[in-house]
Write a protein that holds these residues in place. Structure first.
Motif, short mmCIF file in Angstrom:
data_model
loop_
_atom_site.label_atom_id
_atom_site.label_comp_id
_atom_site.label_asym_id
_atom_site.label_seq_id
_atom_site.Cartn_x
_atom_site.Cartn_y
_atom_site.Cartn_z
N VAL A 1 -9.95 9.54 1.59
CA VAL A 1 -10.03 10.15 0.26
C VAL A 1 -8.63 10.54 -0.23
O VAL A 1 -8.28 10.36 -1.39
CB VAL A 1 -10.98 11.37 0.30
N ASP A 2 -7.82 11.05 0.72
CA ASP A 2 -6.45 11.46 0.45
C ASP A 2 -5.61 10.26 -0.02
O ASP A 2 -4.90 10.32 -1.03
CB ASP A 2 -5.87 12.02 1.76
N VAL A 3 -5.72 9.15 0.71
CA VAL A 3 -4.93 7.95 0.38
C VAL A 3 -5.36 7.37 -0.98
O VAL A 3 -4.52 6.99 -1.79
CB VAL A 3 -5.07 6.89 1.50
N VAL A 4 -6.67 7.36 -1.22
CA VAL A 4 -7.15 6.87 -2.53
C VAL A 4 -6.53 7.70 -3.64
O VAL A 4 -6.10 7.17 -4.67
CB VAL A 4 -8.69 6.91 -2.61
N TRP A 5 -6.46 9.03 -3.41
CA TRP A 5 -5.87 9.89 -4.43
C TRP A 5 -4.39 9.53 -4.67
O TRP A 5 -3.94 9.49 -5.82
CB TRP A 5 -5.97 11.38 -4.06
N LEU A 6 -3.64 9.27 -3.59
CA LEU A 6 -2.22 8.92 -3.76
C LEU A 6 -2.08 7.70 -4.68
O LEU A 6 -1.24 7.68 -5.58
CB LEU A 6 -1.57 8.64 -2.40
N PHE A 7 -2.92 6.68 -4.44
CA PHE A 7 -2.86 5.49 -5.28
C PHE A 7 -3.30 5.81 -6.71
O PHE A 7 -2.71 5.33 -7.67
CB PHE A 7 -3.71 4.36 -4.68
N LEU A 8 -4.34 6.66 -6.83
CA LEU A 8 -4.79 7.05 -8.18
C LEU A 8 -3.67 7.78 -8.90
O LEU A 8 -3.40 7.53 -10.08
CB LEU A 8 -5.99 7.99 -8.07
N TYR A 9 -3.00 8.69 -8.18
CA TYR A 9 -1.93 9.46 -8.81
C TYR A 9 -0.80 8.54 -9.27
O TYR A 9 -0.37 8.61 -10.43
CB TYR A 9 -1.40 10.53 -7.84
N LEU A 10 -0.36 7.66 -8.36
CA LEU A 10 0.77 6.77 -8.69
C LEU A 10 0.41 5.80 -9.82
O LEU A 10 1.18 5.62 -10.77
CB LEU A 10 1.20 5.97 -7.46
N CYS A 11 -0.77 5.18 -9.74
CA CYS A 11 -1.13 4.12 -10.70
C CYS A 11 -1.71 4.70 -11.99
O CYS A 11 -1.21 4.43 -13.08
CB CYS A 11 -2.13 3.15 -10.09
N VAL A 12 -2.79 5.47 -11.88
CA VAL A 12 -3.53 5.89 -13.07
C VAL A 12 -2.84 7.06 -13.78
O VAL A 12 -2.66 7.04 -15.00
CB VAL A 12 -4.99 6.25 -12.71
N TYR A 13 -2.44 8.10 -13.02
CA TYR A 13 -1.87 9.30 -13.65
C TYR A 13 -0.41 9.10 -14.06
O TYR A 13 -0.03 9.43 -15.19
CB TYR A 13 -1.97 10.50 -12.70
N TRP A 14 0.41 8.58 -13.12
CA TRP A 14 1.84 8.51 -13.41
C TRP A 14 2.19 7.25 -14.19
O TRP A 14 2.59 7.32 -15.35
CB TRP A 14 2.63 8.60 -12.09
N TRP A 15 2.01 6.05 -13.57
CA TRP A 15 2.35 4.81 -14.24
C TRP A 15 1.50 4.63 -15.51
O TRP A 15 2.01 4.21 -16.54
CB TRP A 15 2.15 3.61 -13.29
N GLY A 16 0.23 4.99 -15.42
CA GLY A 16 -0.70 4.77 -16.53
C GLY A 16 -0.46 5.69 -17.72
O GLY A 16 -1.10 5.53 -18.77
N SER A 17 0.46 6.70 -17.57
CA SER A 17 0.70 7.58 -18.71
C SER A 17 2.08 7.30 -19.30
O SER A 17 2.54 8.00 -20.18
CB SER A 17 0.58 9.04 -18.27
#
Lengths: 98, 262
Positions: free
Chosen positions: B246-262
């Motif tokens: 769950v932790d690793v999925v969040w890291l990818f979500l943060y990098l891709c969806v939250y950071w890159w995606g904004s």
């Protein structure tokens, strides 16, 4: 911009050559654009529509440069899209930056 | 009566739970259709209730067989661990599909979005605000669960309880912060493909955090009931693997969806 200038130059050149050759009718469609090399030309159509409106804002619709963009998007875009986008531009809901 | 086993495998007794659990799942399916079409929630809730009850009694049986009857030999434990790893692999693929949807829509944004990502008119969340805090919270929880694991292996019960309690606290804190973030978000799931991909990916992640937190809470209760030893704690290991996933999925979500995606 540089790409567009190259196209525009070719277009003018073709025009002049045809006129010098005595021909009145110039038949031309949208030229190849290296920014949109794929079969799907949706974004080529879109970009020229946006460029036409940006150009018109600066130089006026009747300017030769703007007419070029209009010719390209009329050639590439389905009419329904253009009608829809024109409605959106009028209503201020067009998603592109003009 | 004493029986002598000539093999290391655990041959389970006939059990009503697989069949009854399937019945509960069937009620959830039919109930969801009734809910989607007629707004009728009762059948769906009944299905959820049945499945939750079956989960409780089934795993109660597993704990009886492993912790109290000692049926889980080395080979049995190995099988359970492989099973858990394959389950987590299937979960990875589940999230892979949401990332695929996200990149499909964001790498070459459609003309309807203004050929930009985030789409024209969508104000994304600030990735350096609460989402960054949440990244720190989840990473810390990964550290505390490892602390608890080492404490269990070293037989330090109090330390293990402290480490696991902290992990649960951080998990709950994450869920709370995500709840606030969802509440304050200036876009909804129906705001273009941005909202759809954002809430689908982060929502399913949040759901998995809830499952992981429940798993950890159950481990905490079992730890307090002295059900784990330094050599026998497969349930805890499975919970910590799941939590790391769950932790690793969040890291990818943060990098891709939250950071890159904004």
């Amino acid at each position: 911009m540089r790409l567009w200038l190259a196209h525009y130059w070719l277009y003018i050149k073709a025009h002049k050559e045809m006129e010098e050759g005595g021909s009145q009718l110039v038949l031309q469609t949208a030229p190849f654009d290296a920014r949109f090399p794929y079969t799907n030309q949706t974004k080529n159509c879109w970009q020229n529509f946006v460029d036409f409106h940006r150009c018109s804002k600066k130089l006026g619709e009747e300017h030769e440069s703007c007419k070029y963009f209009k010719r390209v998007y009329t050639s590439l875009c389905p009419k329904g899209w253009v009608d829809n986008w024109n409605d959106q531009v009028e209503a201020g809901t067009f998603p592109g930056r003009i | 009566m004493r029986t002598v086993l000539c093999h290391p495998y655990h041959l389970v007794e006939p059990s009503p739970w697989p069949c009854l659990g399937a019945g509960g799942a069937f009620f959830i399916t039919v109930g969801s259709v009734m809910y989607f079409h007629y707004g009728l929630v009762q059948i769906m809730y009944l299905g959820v209730l049945v499945v939750v009850i079956i989960m409780f009694v089934w795993w109660q049986d597993v704990i009886r067989e492993s912790t109290f009857q000692g049926f889980h030999s080395l080979v049995v434990k190995q099988g359970i661990k492989y099973g858990m790893l394959l389950f987590i692999l299937s979960e990875v693929l589940f999230f892979f599909s949401f990332f695929w949807a996200f990149f499909h829509s964001s790498l070459a944004p459609a003309v309807e979005l203004g050929v930009v990502w985030p789409p024209q008119g969508v104000n994304p969340l600030n990735s350096f605000s609460v989402p960054l805090l949440n990244t720190a919270v989840l990473l810390s929880s990964g550290a505390t669960v490892t602390w608890a694991h080492h404490a269990i292996i070293s037989g330090k019960r109090e330390e293990a309880i402290l480490g696991l309690s902290l992990t649960v606290f951080l998990g709950v804190l994450f869920t709370g912060l995500q709840g606030v973030e969802y509440y304050e978000a200036p876009f909804t799931i129906s705001d273009s493909v941005y909202g759809s991909t954002f809430f689908m990916a982060t929502g399913f992640h949040g759901f998995h955090v809830l499952i992981g937190t429940t798993f950890l809470i159950i481990c905490l209760v079992r730890l307090k009931l002295n059900q784990f030893t330094s050599r026998q704690h497969v349930g805890f290991e499975a919970a910590s693997w799941y939590w790391h996933f769950v932790d690793v999925v969040w890291l990818f979500l943060y990098l891709c969806v939250y950071w890159w995606g904004s």
